[in-house]
Design a protein around this motif. Sequence first.
Motif, short mmCIF file in Angstrom:
data_model
loop_
_atom_site.label_atom_id
_atom_site.label_comp_id
_atom_site.label_asym_id
_atom_site.label_seq_id
_atom_site.Cartn_x
_atom_site.Cartn_y
_atom_site.Cartn_z
N THR A 235 0.23 -4.35 -2.70
CA THR A 235 1.55 -4.20 -3.31
C THR A 235 1.59 -5.01 -4.59
OG1 THR A 235 2.69 -3.80 -1.22
CG2 THR A 235 4.02 -4.68 -3.02
N TYR A 237 4.12 -5.93 -8.23
CA TYR A 237 5.36 -5.87 -8.99
C TYR A 237 5.08 -5.54 -10.45
CZ TYR A 237 8.11 -7.93 -5.16
OH TYR A 237 8.75 -8.16 -3.96
N ASN A 241 9.13 -3.20 -9.55
CA ASN A 241 9.43 -2.88 -8.16
C ASN A 241 8.18 -3.12 -7.31
OD1 ASN A 241 11.48 -1.52 -6.29
ND2 ASN A 241 9.68 -0.25 -5.93
N ASP A 243 5.71 -1.86 -5.58
CA ASP A 243 5.10 -0.56 -5.30
C ASP A 243 3.74 -0.74 -4.62
OD1 ASP A 243 7.24 0.69 -6.58
OD2 ASP A 243 6.24 0.58 -8.54
N TYR A 245 -0.13 0.29 -4.29
CA TYR A 245 -1.22 0.80 -5.10
C TYR A 245 -2.51 0.85 -4.28
CZ TYR A 245 1.74 -0.24 -9.19
OH TYR A 245 2.76 -0.28 -10.10
N VAL A 256 -1.11 4.66 -8.05
CA VAL A 256 0.07 4.41 -7.23
C VAL A 256 0.02 5.27 -5.97
CG1 VAL A 256 2.59 4.54 -7.11
CG2 VAL A 256 1.48 3.84 -9.23
N SER A 258 2.72 4.68 -3.42
CA SER A 258 4.13 4.84 -3.06
C SER A 258 4.98 3.96 -3.97
CB SER A 258 4.35 4.45 -1.59
OG SER A 258 5.71 4.54 -1.23
N ASP A 259 6.04 4.56 -4.53
CA ASP A 259 6.90 3.81 -5.45
C ASP A 259 8.38 4.08 -5.18
OD1 ASP A 259 6.96 6.41 -6.36
OD2 ASP A 259 6.37 5.94 -8.42
N ASN A 264 7.62 -1.32 -0.87
CA ASN A 264 6.51 -0.44 -0.49
C ASN A 264 5.34 -1.39 -0.23
OD1 ASN A 264 7.48 2.52 -1.57
ND2 ASN A 264 8.14 0.89 -2.94
N LYS A 282 13.68 1.81 1.41
CA LYS A 282 14.57 2.71 0.67
C LYS A 282 15.77 3.16 1.49
CE LYS A 282 12.15 7.06 1.73
NZ LYS A 282 13.31 7.81 2.24
#
Length: 449
Positions: A235, A237, A241, A243, A245, A256, A258-259, A264, A282
């Motif tokens: 993960t 930043y 965010n 995300d 990777y 990526v 998941s974003d 994530n 989310k």
Amino acid sequence: MTQATISECILNSSIYRSLILPIVGILFIFILLYGQTDVHVKITDSGTEKIRIAVLDFFPKNLVWNPDDRRISEVLTQTVREDLEFSPFFTVMDTAAFPQEQGILDEKDINFINWATAGVHAIVVPVFESKDDRIEAKVQLFSTTYGKRIMKKSYKREREKIHRLAHNISDDIVKKLTGEDGIASTKIAFISKRTGKRELFAIDYDGRSLCQWTKTNAIILSPAWSPTGDAISFTSYAKGNPDLYVLDLTRRRITVLSDFVGLNTSASWSPDGRNIVYTVSKDGNSEIYIMDVRTRRSERLTYENAIDTNPTFSPDGSRIAFTSDRSGKPQIYIMDITGINIRRLTYEGNYNDLASWSPKGDKIAYCSRFDGLFQIAVMDVSGGIPVYLTSLGNNECPSFSPDGYHIAFASDRLGNYKIYTMDADGANIRRITSTGWNYDPAWSPRIEY
């Protein structure tokens, strides 16, 4: 509560004797295979004796020492001896006990009776040759019990990969004598702030060959290896965010996974590499999702008005252990990969997190808060009483070695967090990083580089 908050852990000072090995010891039974020249050691559940192995110094192939050969010999010899000593199967004999130290070219050059009298079960006889930017080595392995050679193999590596060459040799010796795959060629990924930012690094299991894998100048969390060892998720930043990777280690390319807006993080790969379970927020709070790595399609698994985080696949891919505070405090739970049949695993302690399955799937290591400090605990997946493996300072983020005999973890016992390894019963604790703040270790599968 953030993922970093749910990432703290706990333990006591008990020694976990029943987990260290699936063997109490090693009974030496050398089996001659009819029609073959190989000799193997059979590992059983009885006996207490380790394989006593003699590793001779690496000598130049032609016995002529070039300017850099002394250093090459020292590095190769020391690394192989340390690799075998780290393994639970061997006692590496002191050179003072060696009846002979050079001049061995074949079986006829060895007085096997003298070696056996010295208590040696196996002899490693290596030679090497340095050619420009490459090192070539030839290793022979002899059994003193039957007075014969049981392995002969050649190796080639670039000079800068000298430790990798030694690790390859060690793993082949372990495989030949025990039938088990060695772990000398494994790596441990971790997060470090040594550059001023939390970046992804990796190091050999023994603390050598440090390399930096990211330079994002952003916070990075939760590294997780793919089952083949050619990719690692994390993960970051980097875009503001948290995300998810993935770093392709072959192409050195980051993409990526998941974003979603929000968390994530905390990914774990399925044993077949097709899916990833991870934490997504989310929906308003942290929930467990499963993602198809190829299509990037995600499906929600947990539906609880609580924080569900830090999922990890079982070795057979049929279950997921995760952390949830649905009972009021963070505890370890286990569910099927479809999200059903959820059961609580931990009851002792008011903060348990960061589960790590043993490779055989029978144990789970995790972090547990005890007397205000986080320690490493282990317990059967069926439940029961936890066994605490650590006691000094905070000890967090356990990660099993691929053979299940060792655990990597982060500890602040000497001040800043550093990466350590220990036997799976809590014995033989070793620090493998020394610079900066280091956290979140992830032990790689067996990989070839």
